[in-house]
Design an enzyme around this catalytic site. Sequence first.
Site, PDB file in Angstrom:
ATOM      1  N   GLU B 127       0.820  -1.179   0.052  1.00  0.00           N
ATOM      2  CA  GLU B 127       0.079   0.022  -0.007  1.00  0.00           C
ATOM      3  C   GLU B 127       0.920   1.220  -0.012  1.00  0.00           C
ATOM      4  O   GLU B 127       0.584   2.501  -0.723  1.00  0.00           O
ATOM      5  CB  GLU B 127      -1.121   0.049   1.156  1.00  0.00           C
ATOM      6  CG  GLU B 127      -2.089  -0.809   1.076  1.00  0.00           C
ATOM      7  CD  GLU B 127      -1.859  -2.289   1.268  1.00  0.00           C
ATOM      8  OE1 GLU B 127      -0.524  -2.922   1.735  1.00  0.00           O
ATOM      9  OE2 GLU B 127      -2.977  -3.181   1.208  1.00  0.00           O
ATOM     10  N   ASP B 141       2.171  13.553 -14.708  1.00  0.00           N
ATOM     11  CA  ASP B 141       0.945  13.881 -15.560  1.00  0.00           C
ATOM     12  C   ASP B 141       0.847  15.333 -15.580  1.00  0.00           C
ATOM     13  O   ASP B 141       0.606  15.842 -16.640  1.00  0.00           O
ATOM     14  CB  ASP B 141      -0.320  13.254 -14.956  1.00  0.00           C
ATOM     15  CG  ASP B 141      -1.535  13.555 -16.043  1.00  0.00           C
ATOM     16  OD1 ASP B 141      -1.402  13.367 -17.028  1.00  0.00           O
ATOM     17  OD2 ASP B 141      -2.537  13.794 -15.481  1.00  0.00           O
TER      18      ASP B 141
END
Lengths: 170, 170, 170, 170, 170, 170
Positions: B127, B141
């Site tokens: 995680e 991005d």
Amino acid sequence: MSSPAPDPSRADAVLTHFDAQGQAHMVDVGAKAATHRRAVATGCIRMRPATLELVESGTAKKGDVLGVARIAGIMAAKRTSELIPLCHPLALTRVAIEFDLQRIAGDGVVQCSATVETLGQTGVEMEALTAVQVALLTVYDMCKAADKHMVMTDVRVREKRGGKSGDWSA
Amino acid sequence: MSSPAPDPSRADAVLTHFDAQGQAHMVDVGAKAATHRRAVATGCIRMRPATLELVESGTAKKGDVLGVARIAGIMAAKRTSELIPLCHPLALTRVAIEFDLQRIAGDGVVQCSATVETLGQTGVEMEALTAVQVALLTVYDMCKAADKHMVMTDVRVREKRGGKSGDWSA
Amino acid sequence: MSSPAPDPSRADAVLTHFDAQGQAHMVDVGAKAATHRRAVATGCIRMRPATLELVESGTAKKGDVLGVARIAGIMAAKRTSELIPLCHPLALTRVAIEFDLQRIAGDGVVQCSATVETLGQTGVEMEALTAVQVALLTVYDMCKAADKHMVMTDVRVREKRGGKSGDWSA
Amino acid sequence: MSSPAPDPSRADAVLTHFDAQGQAHMVDVGAKAATHRRAVATGCIRMRPATLELVESGTAKKGDVLGVARIAGIMAAKRTSELIPLCHPLALTRVAIEFDLQRIAGDGVVQCSATVETLGQTGVEMEALTAVQVALLTVYDMCKAADKHMVMTDVRVREKRGGKSGDWSA
Amino acid sequence: MSSPAPDPSRADAVLTHFDAQGQAHMVDVGAKAATHRRAVATGCIRMRPATLELVESGTAKKGDVLGVARIAGIMAAKRTSELIPLCHPLALTRVAIEFDLQRIAGDGVVQCSATVETLGQTGVEMEALTAVQVALLTVYDMCKAADKHMVMTDVRVREKRGGKSGDWSA
Amino acid sequence: MSSPAPDPSRADAVLTHFDAQGQAHMVDVGAKAATHRRAVATGCIRMRPATLELVESGTAKKGDVLGVARIAGIMAAKRTSELIPLCHPLALTRVAIEFDLQRIAGDGVVQCSATVETLGQTGVEMEALTAVQVALLTVYDMCKAADKHMVMTDVRVREKRGGKSGDWSA
């Protein structure tokens, strides 16, 4: 990083994911043409040589670490727009992932390459990068009981084709 | 990679995600105690110094790249078991992500650190790693229009606490 | 299974989801035309006659098992590409599910039929099959307290239209 | 269906997924003990013998249909509560899927068995059934270019352990 | 809004979803007891009286708008932690949704109430609110061809039980 | 609700999400043209003035409630077809969310507006409404420790462009 010469003339205009007030938005691509687009990304995970041997032996007979990682990477590519907040959803037309096993400077290295294609209004480099990252994470998960010091590294875009910004490779 | 001495004695027994026939499975953790567990992972994304300046200025006034990436990383941590095929679902009790901006050897560097905790039967290093990877992908991005040569690198587990294998940090 | 004559001439070339090296990939459909495509799949769940009566009475007044199963099937069709690793994501233009209640050889039978359409580059038989499977699973879930010996069976594609391989029905 | 004697005394009380007004709800399990629970489900997909040969050869060297289907089934088990409207979310502690290849009455048959375990307040038969269904769908997807007449059939619960309703197998 | 007297003494300490540096995080609940928790939320959608008649008639015989909306709300409750960035994942033990049809001041009104329970470390008011919002959105979707001026309104928490902050209702 | 004159002539034909038998289905849009479509939805959350001050101060320096809510709303818009059972999946080309802080009649009010665009076969008002609802839910989540009496209200479509039903605004 073998970066090209800086390009300050572009820099001041380019955080396109924010509007004029500095607020994040999903950029309008409605006026862009739906063209064939392709991106290739690569990355690798470094591990102990003994761990790499485990991966290698699994490929040949049982315990197919790379087969599982390949499926995980392909499935993750399809979910990129759920994970990356400002990514546009895209109907991918192809996803392929390859692995290459190497020994570099005393380490074992699994190199991963992902190729993604679409017929759409935006590029697919985020999908290719996501495929690589999740494939590497899956290798990590499956080998972590043997080696907790693995490192995922050198994840980057290698090639991009289609769209207004032109083709390039690195 | 500052790897410790190899540990071949463990190696032959350790691809625990495969059964005796070499088939992948989600390992039985039903007999493990539900204890407090914690993991810390780190990683970074290298970029041109001019790109780092864009990230820095956004943090201060508008175009908050790191704020968006932090949310993406936290949300991804919660979806780890959907992405990594053999990961167990876990009810996370805490996720925190920190960024640190640096200039190293002529590059701009965004360092990301994720801390994840649970009260459960398996560790949370996957995680923490997933949170780091998706946070870095989100930085990529948001900055890619300015700099297409960024590289995500050095993603690893730094600390793990709780569970049978004992505490350690790297 | 009322199978047609075997077709060995096709068999050796047809595991198209694997590349020349035998590795799984999401097949390139970028060069295929986006045409109107339609598929119909059917399947059934067999149960005790007394259980079928419960389903029937629910349809008429309250406890609408089939209404819930229909919604589950429609929603599952939309998520097919998340579940089936090498399926392409498709923007479905229609999903409809019908049920028919029968008594066959002393058993109660819920027959389910799903029709899915798209304007896309690949067929939608996987979406139709997924809709049937999840609709039947939902009937099972809602009736299992009454009957734990139900069996889901005879799930198949009945009709496919559009695309290069031509129309057919079975 | 080798059904036991009918049990009408239970039937009138048992569509537990509906309340007294006949409205669907997710049943209250808050007062049930969190115990170790286990379910086994099975099912199969029938195909032409030539198609089964393709599956067999893939298992041995390349084109690993069953390896991909196994991963798909395991991942689907974890998402059962997203697909089945009134299923409770459960933290699965184990998922394992096995395949067995057979030739029955002139057909090729891939038999699938899924075992799921949890430490929770409700049973895991829906998770086991979902794993089987999605594994079979994945086999269908990967072989459909070779054989469009495959049939998925005989999907049922074989064994259930833990919980108030007691252990049983069929 | 029938708000109680302001409580400035708490206000300066209470944006708990941010750390001391003002960065968003998923709050640590690891030290909180897993207790039985329950929340009730309500909300409504206002529409033309003629639209309400369509909803009413559907409930009685066919076109069951509220049946579909109820399922959508229950399923959304289970996905709350995927939608709300800093929500903790919780294993819900109960979800129930009720509708009540009214005519108020010349408008048709669908009132929705959601009750959610868990045995966990945090409250479930976000799950109850999400269930109401998605149920109302689904009513909107199904009636929008008849009435595009519907308004969703008065969505709030009505009751909360369990946890350190004590029971209350509004 | 400032509703226009009733339109009973349309009402009897308009629950288009049900077929002639009254069963829910995902409407066939295969014959509709893929045109540029746009929708704007708005809504607000009312809170104590002291709570609004917390939101305001966070926007300026730290604890950026609205930044997190904006991301949540954008991500939710992309998942609308997963949440609303009969919604068609759509490849959104733009999502933007704006907030406006006001004081009205003694309450603090956060007004949210979402604009969504696509090039597709159906409208995007459900995506705009979902974005608003989830953005408001996120504000609620982040402020609930300070104010448990907040109310989300007045969520409606303000503008719709493209498609057969014509442009309109309210």
